[in-house]
Write a protein that holds these residues in place. Structure first.
Motif, PDB file in Angstrom:
ATOM      1  N   LYS A  30       0.741  -1.250   0.055  1.00 44.96           N
ATOM      2  CA  LYS A  30      -0.031   0.056   0.011  1.00 44.96           C
ATOM      3  C   LYS A  30       1.026   1.225   0.038  1.00 44.96           C
ATOM      4  O   LYS A  30       1.784   1.411   0.899  1.00 44.96           O
ATOM      5  CB  LYS A  30      -0.922   0.202   1.287  1.00 44.96           C
ATOM      6  CG  LYS A  30      -1.766   1.171   1.510  1.00 44.96           C
ATOM      7  CD  LYS A  30      -2.830   1.454   0.254  1.00 44.96           C
ATOM      8  CE  LYS A  30      -3.833   2.673   0.729  1.00 44.96           C
ATOM      9  NZ  LYS A  30      -4.351   2.548   2.022  1.00 44.96           N
ATOM     10  N   ILE A  31       0.572   2.077  -1.095  1.00 44.00           N
ATOM     11  CA  ILE A  31       1.401   3.486  -0.946  1.00 44.00           C
ATOM     12  C   ILE A  31       0.416   4.469  -0.852  1.00 44.00           C
ATOM     13  O   ILE A  31      -0.578   4.762  -1.282  1.00 44.00           O
ATOM     14  CB  ILE A  31       1.952   3.614  -2.437  1.00 44.00           C
ATOM     15  CG1 ILE A  31       2.723   2.432  -2.994  1.00 44.00           C
ATOM     16  CG2 ILE A  31       2.693   4.740  -2.514  1.00 44.00           C
ATOM     17  CD1 ILE A  31       3.000   2.481  -4.495  1.00 44.00           C
ATOM     18  N   SER A  36       2.463   7.814  -8.741  1.00 40.68           N
ATOM     19  CA  SER A  36       2.428   7.340 -10.223  1.00 40.68           C
ATOM     20  C   SER A  36       1.161   6.103 -10.053  1.00 40.68           C
ATOM     21  O   SER A  36       1.049   5.639  -8.965  1.00 40.68           O
ATOM     22  CB  SER A  36       3.576   6.990 -10.883  1.00 40.68           C
ATOM     23  OG  SER A  36       3.422   6.154 -11.999  1.00 40.68           O
ATOM     24  N   ASP A  37       0.679   5.859 -11.196  1.00 37.88           N
ATOM     25  CA  ASP A  37      -0.201   4.719 -11.317  1.00 37.88           C
ATOM     26  C   ASP A  37       0.447   3.338 -11.538  1.00 37.88           C
ATOM     27  O   ASP A  37       0.116   2.282 -11.727  1.00 37.88           O
ATOM     28  CB  ASP A  37      -1.053   4.804 -12.722  1.00 37.88           C
ATOM     29  CG  ASP A  37      -2.246   5.883 -12.255  1.00 37.88           C
ATOM     30  OD1 ASP A  37      -2.298   6.256 -11.073  1.00 37.88           O
ATOM     31  OD2 ASP A  37      -2.542   6.638 -13.255  1.00 37.88           O
ATOM     32  N   SER A  38       1.915   3.510 -11.331  1.00 41.19           N
ATOM     33  CA  SER A  38       2.572   2.257 -11.528  1.00 41.19           C
ATOM     34  C   SER A  38       3.957   2.089 -10.790  1.00 41.19           C
ATOM     35  O   SER A  38       4.426   3.240 -10.413  1.00 41.19           O
ATOM     36  CB  SER A  38       2.949   1.741 -12.876  1.00 41.19           C
ATOM     37  OG  SER A  38       3.600   2.859 -13.563  1.00 41.19           O
ATOM     38  N   GLU A  54      -5.968   2.887  -7.650  1.00 44.48           N
ATOM     39  CA  GLU A  54      -6.487   4.314  -7.106  1.00 44.48           C
ATOM     40  C   GLU A  54      -6.175   4.469  -5.634  1.00 44.48           C
ATOM     41  O   GLU A  54      -5.845   5.416  -5.219  1.00 44.48           O
ATOM     42  CB  GLU A  54      -7.849   4.665  -7.388  1.00 44.48           C
ATOM     43  CG  GLU A  54      -8.196   5.943  -7.302  1.00 44.48           C
ATOM     44  CD  GLU A  54      -7.470   6.919  -8.579  1.00 44.48           C
ATOM     45  OE1 GLU A  54      -7.172   8.273  -8.137  1.00 44.48           O
ATOM     46  OE2 GLU A  54      -7.056   6.403  -9.678  1.00 44.48           O
ATOM     47  N   ASP A  55      -6.575   3.333  -4.921  1.00 41.53           N
ATOM     48  CA  ASP A  55      -6.259   3.512  -3.510  1.00 41.53           C
ATOM     49  C   ASP A  55      -4.840   3.449  -3.053  1.00 41.53           C
ATOM     50  O   ASP A  55      -4.758   3.309  -1.691  1.00 41.53           O
ATOM     51  CB  ASP A  55      -7.101   2.624  -2.744  1.00 41.53           C
ATOM     52  CG  ASP A  55      -6.917   0.954  -2.803  1.00 41.53           C
ATOM     53  OD1 ASP A  55      -6.054   0.887  -3.777  1.00 41.53           O
ATOM     54  OD2 ASP A  55      -7.627   0.347  -2.116  1.00 41.53           O
ATOM     55  N   GLY A  56      -4.045   3.070  -3.982  1.00 37.76           N
ATOM     56  CA  GLY A  56      -2.473   2.867  -3.755  1.00 37.76           C
ATOM     57  C   GLY A  56      -1.915   1.492  -3.431  1.00 37.76           C
ATOM     58  O   GLY A  56      -0.832   1.310  -3.052  1.00 37.76           O
TER      59      GLY A  56
END
Length: 345
Positions: A30-31, A36-38, A54-56
């Motif tokens: 979990k970020i 970024s999306d990757s 979207e939620d990391g």
């Protein structure tokens, strides 16, 4: 007896179907405040992109050769140790990137060690503090102490994979040697150009607007010179900070000069291409201050006089044309404003 045999047979079948060790890594986490999306996991011979929701959160499997990999989140990077069979979960808050990285799960202790190693090196190798040292004997003493402290840390946990500790120990001396060489050059430079000595000069360097500028034209004010090139990543990273400084000190007793050393060697053997690249970036980045082009690139007399062999380099000259610092703080450093305040600018 019959029931016992059936039970034993059942156990035998179950044992035969026992899963073989995983030949891949499970990596999830979990970020917080994702950049970024990757995520990109990479070495020289391997690259894998992992999608971040979207939620990391993220989760993927990787088939790897055991070793240290670079993890890049689109803005910053860190090191992670991967080996098939590991099941690693990572949590991180990008607002406190290195300080917040935590790993749990099978094999996580090795990556946690790498995170701790990064913080330890950052703590002990304080470049700004080392750069203030004025003699080689003191520098060598400090670097020897750092070598001892880091060596003890690298070898403090016997549970860590030996490939990690061996790599750390092998790179320690070359790393500190590079610091000694770089800071040693600064020490020598400050001895050759102590504060108050006349600065090397330049005459009739081409300005972006087509006119020419000499150092003598700028007499009467402090002059902060940024020696840079369009191909230099660290130079370009300083541009936003330089713009802020220029804006804050606009109208005060200081002039800002950017001197490009783009030359034919860095632009496919063409001075025309070097000149075009310089003018294009000045326009594209909307660079302010006085924008000059060094006529001979690295071989320009002013560059040679200040013994510049790495960029960016920043030079501060006083209103009388004397050296304040031949290796002044960068715009991104708080020390620059502190220095300008000391000078009552």
């Amino acid at each position: 007896m019959k029931k016992t045999l059936i039970f034993v047979a059942a156990l035998s079948i179950f044992a035969c179907k026992e899963e073989a060790p995983k030949d891949y890594v499970t990596f999830s986490g979990k970020i917080t405040n994702k950049n970024s999306d990757s995520l990109l996991i990479r070495t020289r011979g391997y690259a894998k992109t992992i999608s971040v929701n979207e939620d990391g959160t993220f989760s993927d499997t990787l088939k790897v050769d055991a070793g240290i990999y670079n993890l890049f989140d689109g803005a910053e990077s860190t090191s992670i140790f991967l080996k098939n069979g590991y099941d690693i979960d990572m949590t991180i808050d990008t607002k406190m990137f290195d300080e917040s990285i935590k790993y749990t799960g099978t094999g996580s202790e090795h990556s946690n060690f790498l995170a701790e190693k990064s913080l330890k090196e950052e703590q002990l190798i304080d470049f700004e503090t080392l750069s203030k040292i004025s003699d080689m004997e003191t520098l060598e003493t400090e670097l020897d102490k750092i070598k001892t402290d880091l060596g003890e840390f690298y070898n403090s946990n016997k549970a860590i994979d030996t490939s990690i500790t061996n790599s750390a120990n092998k790179s320690l001396e070359p790393m500190l040697k590079s610091y000694k060489s770089f800071i040693g050059q600064t020490i020598a430079l400050k001895k050759e150009f102590p504060k108050g000595t006349p600065s090397p000069t330049f005459s009739d360097y081409e300005n972006y607007d087509g006119t020419t500028t000499s150092l003598s034209d700028l007499a009467g004010k402090y002059v902060y010179i940024d020696v840079w090139a369009t191909w230099c990543g660290p130079c370009k990273a300083e541009i936003p900070f330089l713009k802020e400084i220029e804006k804050e000190y606009h109208g005060k007793d200081i002039q800002f000069v950017s001197l490009s050393i783009d030359d034919d060697r860095s632009h496919k053997g063409s001075w025309d291409k070097a000149h075009e690249a310089w003018k294009a970036m000045v326009a594209d980045k909307e660079l302010g201050g006085i924008q000059l082009f060094a006529p001979k690139g690295w071989q320009t007399e002013f560059i040679q006089a200040y013994k510049i062999n790495g960029i960016p380099r920043f030079i501060l000259i006083d209103p009388a044309g004397n050296v304040v610092s031949p290796d002044a703080p960068r715009p991104s450093s708080d020390e620059l404003k502190e220095l300008l305040t000391e000078l009552n600018i």
